[in-house]
Design an enzyme around this catalytic site. Structure first.
Site, PDB file in Angstrom:
ATOM      1  N   THR A 131       0.833  -1.197   0.000  1.00 32.33           N
ATOM      2  CA  THR A 131       0.000   0.000   0.000  1.00 32.33           C
ATOM      3  C   THR A 131       0.873   1.254   0.000  1.00 32.33           C
ATOM      4  O   THR A 131       2.039   1.226   0.377  1.00 32.33           O
ATOM      5  CB  THR A 131      -0.942   0.022   1.212  1.00 32.33           C
ATOM      6  OG1 THR A 131      -0.157   0.062   2.419  1.00 32.33           O
ATOM      7  CG2 THR A 131      -1.843  -1.200   1.231  1.00 32.33           C
ATOM      8  N   GLY A 132       0.274   2.358  -0.440  1.00 37.03           N
ATOM      9  CA  GLY A 132       0.971   3.643  -0.400  1.00 37.03           C
ATOM     10  C   GLY A 132       2.103   3.754  -1.402  1.00 37.03           C
ATOM     11  O   GLY A 132       3.209   4.161  -1.046  1.00 37.03           O
ATOM     12  N   ALA A 133       1.827   3.423  -2.662  1.00 42.30           N
ATOM     13  CA  ALA A 133       2.877   3.458  -3.686  1.00 42.30           C
ATOM     14  C   ALA A 133       2.601   4.525  -4.739  1.00 42.30           C
ATOM     15  O   ALA A 133       2.865   4.321  -5.927  1.00 42.30           O
ATOM     16  CB  ALA A 133       3.003   2.086  -4.344  1.00 42.30           C
TER      17      ALA A 133
ATOM     18  N   ILE B 223       8.745   5.519  -0.541  1.00 38.35           N
ATOM     19  CA  ILE B 223       9.098   4.207  -0.015  1.00 38.35           C
ATOM     20  C   ILE B 223       8.315   3.111  -0.720  1.00 38.35           C
ATOM     21  O   ILE B 223       8.864   2.060  -1.063  1.00 38.35           O
ATOM     22  CB  ILE B 223       8.859   4.169   1.506  1.00 38.35           C
ATOM     23  CG1 ILE B 223       9.844   5.100   2.223  1.00 38.35           C
ATOM     24  CG2 ILE B 223       9.000   2.746   2.044  1.00 38.35           C
ATOM     25  CD1 ILE B 223       9.587   5.233   3.718  1.00 38.35           C
ATOM     26  N   GLY B 224       7.024   3.328  -0.949  1.00 40.20           N
ATOM     27  CA  GLY B 224       6.203   2.301  -1.580  1.00 40.20           C
ATOM     28  C   GLY B 224       6.739   1.876  -2.934  1.00 40.20           C
ATOM     29  O   GLY B 224       6.755   0.677  -3.261  1.00 40.20           O
TER      30      GLY B 224
ATOM     31  N   SER C  55       6.291   5.222  12.850  1.00 35.96           N
ATOM     32  CA  SER C  55       7.204   6.328  12.631  1.00 35.96           C
ATOM     33  C   SER C  55       8.146   6.355  13.823  1.00 35.96           C
ATOM     34  O   SER C  55       8.175   5.409  14.614  1.00 35.96           O
ATOM     35  CB  SER C  55       6.422   7.638  12.496  1.00 35.96           C
ATOM     36  OG  SER C  55       7.242   8.674  12.020  1.00 35.96           O
TER      37      SER C  55
ATOM     38  N   TYR D  27      -0.906  12.161  13.069  1.00 39.06           N
ATOM     39  CA  TYR D  27      -0.066  11.171  12.406  1.00 39.06           C
ATOM     40  C   TYR D  27       0.629  10.278  13.420  1.00 39.06           C
ATOM     41  O   TYR D  27       0.550   9.040  13.346  1.00 39.06           O
ATOM     42  CB  TYR D  27       0.948  11.888  11.515  1.00 39.06           C
ATOM     43  CG  TYR D  27       2.034  11.012  10.955  1.00 39.06           C
ATOM     44  CD1 TYR D  27       1.785  10.138   9.908  1.00 39.06           C
ATOM     45  CD2 TYR D  27       3.332  11.079  11.464  1.00 39.06           C
ATOM     46  CE1 TYR D  27       2.790   9.340   9.382  1.00 39.06           C
ATOM     47  CE2 TYR D  27       4.345  10.293  10.950  1.00 39.06           C
ATOM     48  CZ  TYR D  27       4.066   9.423   9.905  1.00 39.06           C
ATOM     49  OH  TYR D  27       5.061   8.634   9.398  1.00 39.06           O
TER      50      TYR D  27
END
Length: 261
Positions: free
Chosen positions: A14-16, A22-23, A158, A171
């Protein structure tokens, strides 16, 4: 010939949405290691941020990966929708027939400190960063064939447990929850040979920092530089491999010593 430790396996990442992120680095490494990959993106979130969306990023990344021989599919979904996690896993199963690993790399950032904190943003951040990740893990585990090797769930936190981030309260609160839930998920899924680990990638050079911030973080890191997305991909690749089959319930930093200052 280079060995392919993930040959025949399927990874959801996920998150690409951004090629510099990073993704995308995770996707490149997974494909290089022989995996099929379902990439999840949601570019409208990036469009709201100072760095903006990567114009053409998803299609360009898919073209790049397929040109390298990768088996790659894509789905764009807003993970604030409670049905979206199931749709992500369903898309991967439809494309590949099964899923062996989930890499929940996605994140929502809002830049709210205490004075600007809103209930709406807290709810939104928890929905995307925490709720969606847990629901992804639930749906992944439900479809997992325990007779297949390589069952993996990787969460992303994080550095909030190492360093203060007062300007990112929604966040860090929602990411801290993933750090804390890792061990419980790992214990629950260990009998099914699914490992669960959490990655703290440290400050990653993904194009979001201005020049002053970039220089300050590089100077503060004991290694003298920022983490690169490829640094994170090296750790994730190992955790996905058979070599890490006995590693579970851990939160691991790949940050060049940032968390040890």
């Amino acid at each position: 010939m280079r060995p392919l430790p993930l040959q025949g396996r399927v990874v959801v990442i996920t998150g690409a949405s951004r090629r510099i992120g990073i993704g995308a680095a995770l996707a490149r490494r997974a494909v290089a290691d022989g995996a099929g990959a379902l990439l999840h993106t949601w570019s409208p979130h990036d469009a709201e941020q100072p760095w903006g969306a990567d114009a053409g990023g998803t299609e360009a990344l898919l073209t790049e990966l397929r040109a390298a021989g990768g088996r790659v599919e894509h789905v764009a979904l807003d993970l604030v929708d409670p049905d979206a996690p199931a749709q992500v896993i369903a898309a991967a199963c439809e494309a590949f027939g099964h899923v062996d690993a989930l890499v929940a790399n996605h994140a929502r950032s809002s830049g709210q400190d205490l004075e600007h904190l809103t209930a709406a943003e807290l709810d939104h951040s928890y929905a995307v960063n925490t709720r969606a990740t847990l629901l992804l893990a639930q749906v992944f585990a439900a479809q997992h064939d325990d007779d297949r090797p390589g069952g993996r769930i990787l969460l992303f936190t994080s550095g909030q447990h190492h360093d203060a981030m007062p300007g990112e309260l929604p966040y860090i609160a929602s990411k801290a929850a993933l750090h804390e839930v890792t061990r419980s998920l790992a214990v629950h899924l260990a009998p099914r040979c699914i490992t669960v680990n959490c990655v703290n990638p440290g400050p990653n050079d993904t194009g979001y920092a201005d020049a002053e911030t970039h220089a300050a973080i590089a100077a503060a890191n004991p290694g003298g530089r920022w983490s690169q997305p490829t640094d994170t991909a090296h750790l994730v690749a190992w955790l996905l491999s058979d070599e890490a089959a006995w590693v579970t319930g851990q939160t691991i930093a790949s940050d060049g010593g940032w968390s040890s200052r």
